[in-house]
Design a protein around this motif. Sequence first.
Motif, short mmCIF file in Angstrom:
data_model
loop_
_atom_site.label_atom_id
_atom_site.label_comp_id
_atom_site.label_asym_id
_atom_site.label_seq_id
_atom_site.Cartn_x
_atom_site.Cartn_y
_atom_site.Cartn_z
N LEU A 108 0.83 -1.21 0.00
CA LEU A 108 0.00 0.00 0.00
C LEU A 108 0.86 1.25 0.00
O LEU A 108 0.50 2.27 0.59
CB LEU A 108 -0.93 -0.02 1.22
CG LEU A 108 -1.89 -1.22 1.23
CD1 LEU A 108 -2.46 -1.43 2.61
CD2 LEU A 108 -2.98 -1.02 0.21
N LYS A 109 2.03 1.18 -0.67
CA LYS A 109 2.94 2.33 -0.57
C LYS A 109 2.32 3.59 -1.17
O LYS A 109 2.74 4.69 -0.88
CB LYS A 109 4.25 1.99 -1.26
CG LYS A 109 5.04 0.89 -0.52
CD LYS A 109 6.52 0.91 -0.81
CE LYS A 109 7.22 -0.22 -0.07
NZ LYS A 109 7.34 -1.43 -0.95
N LYS A 110 1.26 3.38 -1.98
CA LYS A 110 0.63 4.56 -2.58
C LYS A 110 -0.04 5.40 -1.51
O LYS A 110 -0.16 6.60 -1.62
CB LYS A 110 -0.42 4.10 -3.62
CG LYS A 110 0.16 3.28 -4.76
CD LYS A 110 0.93 4.15 -5.76
CE LYS A 110 1.67 3.26 -6.75
NZ LYS A 110 2.74 2.49 -6.02
N THR A 111 -0.48 4.75 -0.44
CA THR A 111 -1.25 5.47 0.59
C THR A 111 -0.27 6.02 1.62
O THR A 111 0.54 5.26 2.17
CB THR A 111 -2.22 4.48 1.28
OG1 THR A 111 -2.76 3.64 0.28
CG2 THR A 111 -3.31 5.23 2.01
N LYS A 112 -0.38 7.29 1.88
CA LYS A 112 0.62 7.98 2.71
C LYS A 112 0.76 7.31 4.08
O LYS A 112 1.86 6.96 4.50
CB LYS A 112 0.23 9.46 2.89
CG LYS A 112 1.21 10.25 3.73
CD LYS A 112 1.25 11.71 3.37
CE LYS A 112 2.24 12.45 4.29
NZ LYS A 112 3.43 11.63 4.63
N ASN A 113 -0.37 7.08 4.76
CA ASN A 113 -0.29 6.53 6.13
C ASN A 113 0.50 5.23 6.15
O ASN A 113 1.37 5.02 6.99
CB ASN A 113 -1.70 6.26 6.67
CG ASN A 113 -2.46 7.55 6.85
OD1 ASN A 113 -1.85 8.61 6.95
ND2 ASN A 113 -3.78 7.45 6.89
N PHE A 114 0.19 4.35 5.17
CA PHE A 114 0.87 3.05 5.16
C PHE A 114 2.33 3.23 4.77
O PHE A 114 3.21 2.54 5.29
CB PHE A 114 0.15 2.08 4.22
CG PHE A 114 -1.16 1.62 4.78
CD1 PHE A 114 -2.35 2.16 4.34
CD2 PHE A 114 -1.18 0.67 5.79
CE1 PHE A 114 -3.56 1.76 4.88
CE2 PHE A 114 -2.38 0.26 6.35
CZ PHE A 114 -3.57 0.80 5.88
N VAL A 169 -1.48 -8.88 -4.79
CA VAL A 169 -1.18 -7.61 -4.13
C VAL A 169 -2.44 -6.75 -4.18
O VAL A 169 -2.96 -6.48 -5.25
CB VAL A 169 -0.01 -6.90 -4.84
CG1 VAL A 169 0.25 -5.56 -4.15
CG2 VAL A 169 1.22 -7.78 -4.80
N SER A 170 -2.95 -6.38 -3.03
CA SER A 170 -4.25 -5.68 -3.04
C SER A 170 -4.02 -4.18 -2.88
O SER A 170 -3.01 -3.75 -2.34
CB SER A 170 -5.08 -6.17 -1.86
OG SER A 170 -4.38 -5.82 -0.69
N LYS A 171 -4.97 -3.43 -3.36
CA LYS A 171 -4.86 -1.97 -3.28
C LYS A 171 -5.37 -1.47 -1.94
O LYS A 171 -5.03 -0.41 -1.49
CB LYS A 171 -5.69 -1.33 -4.42
CG LYS A 171 -5.11 -1.63 -5.80
CD LYS A 171 -3.89 -0.76 -6.10
CE LYS A 171 -3.13 -1.30 -7.32
NZ LYS A 171 -2.49 -2.60 -6.97
N THR A 172 -6.21 -2.30 -1.28
CA THR A 172 -6.76 -1.82 0.00
C THR A 172 -6.23 -2.73 1.12
O THR A 172 -5.79 -3.85 0.85
CB THR A 172 -8.30 -1.96 0.00
OG1 THR A 172 -8.59 -3.35 -0.22
CG2 THR A 172 -8.92 -1.10 -1.08
N PHE A 173 -6.29 -2.25 2.32
CA PHE A 173 -5.83 -3.01 3.48
C PHE A 173 -6.82 -4.12 3.74
O PHE A 173 -7.94 -3.86 4.13
CB PHE A 173 -5.73 -2.09 4.70
CG PHE A 173 -5.28 -2.81 5.95
CD1 PHE A 173 -6.19 -3.24 6.91
CD2 PHE A 173 -3.93 -3.09 6.14
CE1 PHE A 173 -5.77 -3.92 8.06
CE2 PHE A 173 -3.50 -3.77 7.28
CZ PHE A 173 -4.43 -4.19 8.24
N VAL A 174 -6.46 -5.36 3.45
CA VAL A 174 -7.41 -6.45 3.65
C VAL A 174 -7.11 -7.19 4.95
O VAL A 174 -7.91 -8.01 5.40
CB VAL A 174 -7.37 -7.44 2.46
CG1 VAL A 174 -7.96 -6.80 1.23
CG2 VAL A 174 -5.96 -7.92 2.20
N GLY A 175 -5.96 -6.94 5.55
CA GLY A 175 -5.71 -7.55 6.86
C GLY A 175 -5.52 -9.05 6.79
O GLY A 175 -5.90 -9.77 7.71
N ASN A 176 -4.89 -9.52 5.70
CA ASN A 176 -4.66 -10.97 5.57
C ASN A 176 -3.95 -11.55 6.77
O ASN A 176 -4.22 -12.66 7.21
CB ASN A 176 -3.81 -11.26 4.31
CG ASN A 176 -4.68 -11.27 3.06
OD1 ASN A 176 -5.87 -11.54 3.14
ND2 ASN A 176 -4.08 -10.96 1.94
#
Length: 421
Positions: free
Chosen positions: A44-50, A383-390
């Motif tokens: 999720l490197k695209k998302t700032k927080n992650f 590789v998912s775009k959202t946090f799926v919490g696998n």
Amino acid sequence: TTIGKDLTQRTRQLEDYIVDPRSFICVDSLLDSLIALTYDSEGLKKTKNFDTFFSKFNGPTRDIRERRINFDDFEPIKIIGRGAFGTVDLVRRKTSGQVYAMKTLSKFEMLKRSDSAFFWEERNIMAFSNSDWIVKLHYAFQDAKNLYMIMDYMPGGDLITLLERYEISESSARFYCAEVVLALDAIHNLGYIHRDIKPDNMLLDARGHLKLADFGTCVKMDKDGLVRSDTAVGTPDYISPEILKSQSTIGVYGREVDWWSVGVFLYEMLLGETPFYAESLVGTYHKIMNHRENLAFPEEIPLSTEARSLICAFLTDRSIRLGKNGVGEVKAHPFFTNHTEWTWETIRKASVPIVPSLASDEDTTNFNEIENTDGSPEETFSVSKTFVGNQLSFIGFSFSNEQQPFLDRRSMSTFNNLNNS
Ligand SMILES: CN(C)[C@H]1CCc2nc(NC(=O)c3cccc([C@H]4CCCN4C(=O)Nc4cccc(C#N)c4)c3)sc2C1
């Protein structure tokens, strides 16, 4: 509650949770959490927080992973078993040279079939039972793809292989059945029903004595010793009628389901095949559901009246099944009392029917060869775009019975406080 407790006491309570290997906020669980977050935020490197979190914690969590016990501490020797979600391999620990059995469970398979909760009972039973009748868990660890359990290696192999290779006399059958009765009683006394008792799950140590393994189907009984479950578990041949029925309705059953499976096991040892064998699955189910008409003993095979009586006492309706009123009535059955070779208290020190022949500590000849998968490429997480919490379902699985370093430092500090007081 902590109302009014001063901070020192509250900190002490928090420490108690953190050093208790059974607590969900023990050190191993906390370290799992940080590592799980870095695995799950990697894509999720695209998302700032992650991205901020990942860049801050990826280094430190790599340090954690390298210092905890991990896959690279073990050298694989040979595959010795295969189950639905993974394999068991004979491995050797590089530092000590000690051999172990390592079970690998695929996280992808579990998440794909949304079946990622069964391994908790297995982990807790093997980690904390402290029983000679139960295979011991030395370490549990994980990486992004798998769960790993480092357990006792049982060089005597499983009883399925033993039954294929040896004729079993009535006195040998009595010995193995007695050790299964004691092992099952240990599981029941821990508050669990096993639900899949079968010779595949019965393993022999180097001296030829038995331990139970593979506790994936175990379930905790409620306060009145019952389980309410709709999932049909277990292997058809050994499954009890009441569990079969629970497929359609929500079944309520107790530990007597395991005594049924002991009856099937005893029949198989003495008569060479399982009592309700059929070509098809549905054929076996039908025979089990109509066990009163289908339980038969081949005339040509000699069978003592005590053996036949015990088999019939187990393979009967749950309302009158032997063991319903506790293990005492099983131990008191004439099949077990009319002999002198061993007593219930001394059997684990008594001589065994078959002493495993072992050429070395890595001898695997008492296990059948396992065909290697055709190297089918292991599926992995997309590789998912959202946090799926696998990774969240696996937090808290890691375990090491060398939790000592944290304990010693803490108790040492307490010790020093005492000294200074
Ligand atoms: C449907 N849901 C709800 C779940 C019901 C319970 C369950 N159990 C699973 N279990 C597995 O996927 C699995 C993986 C590897 C080996 C083994 C056993 C089967 C073959 C040998 N084995 C095993 O555990 N051997 C073992 C264990 C300990 C020591 C030694 C030695 N030496 C050997 C089982 S997947 C699954 C799904």
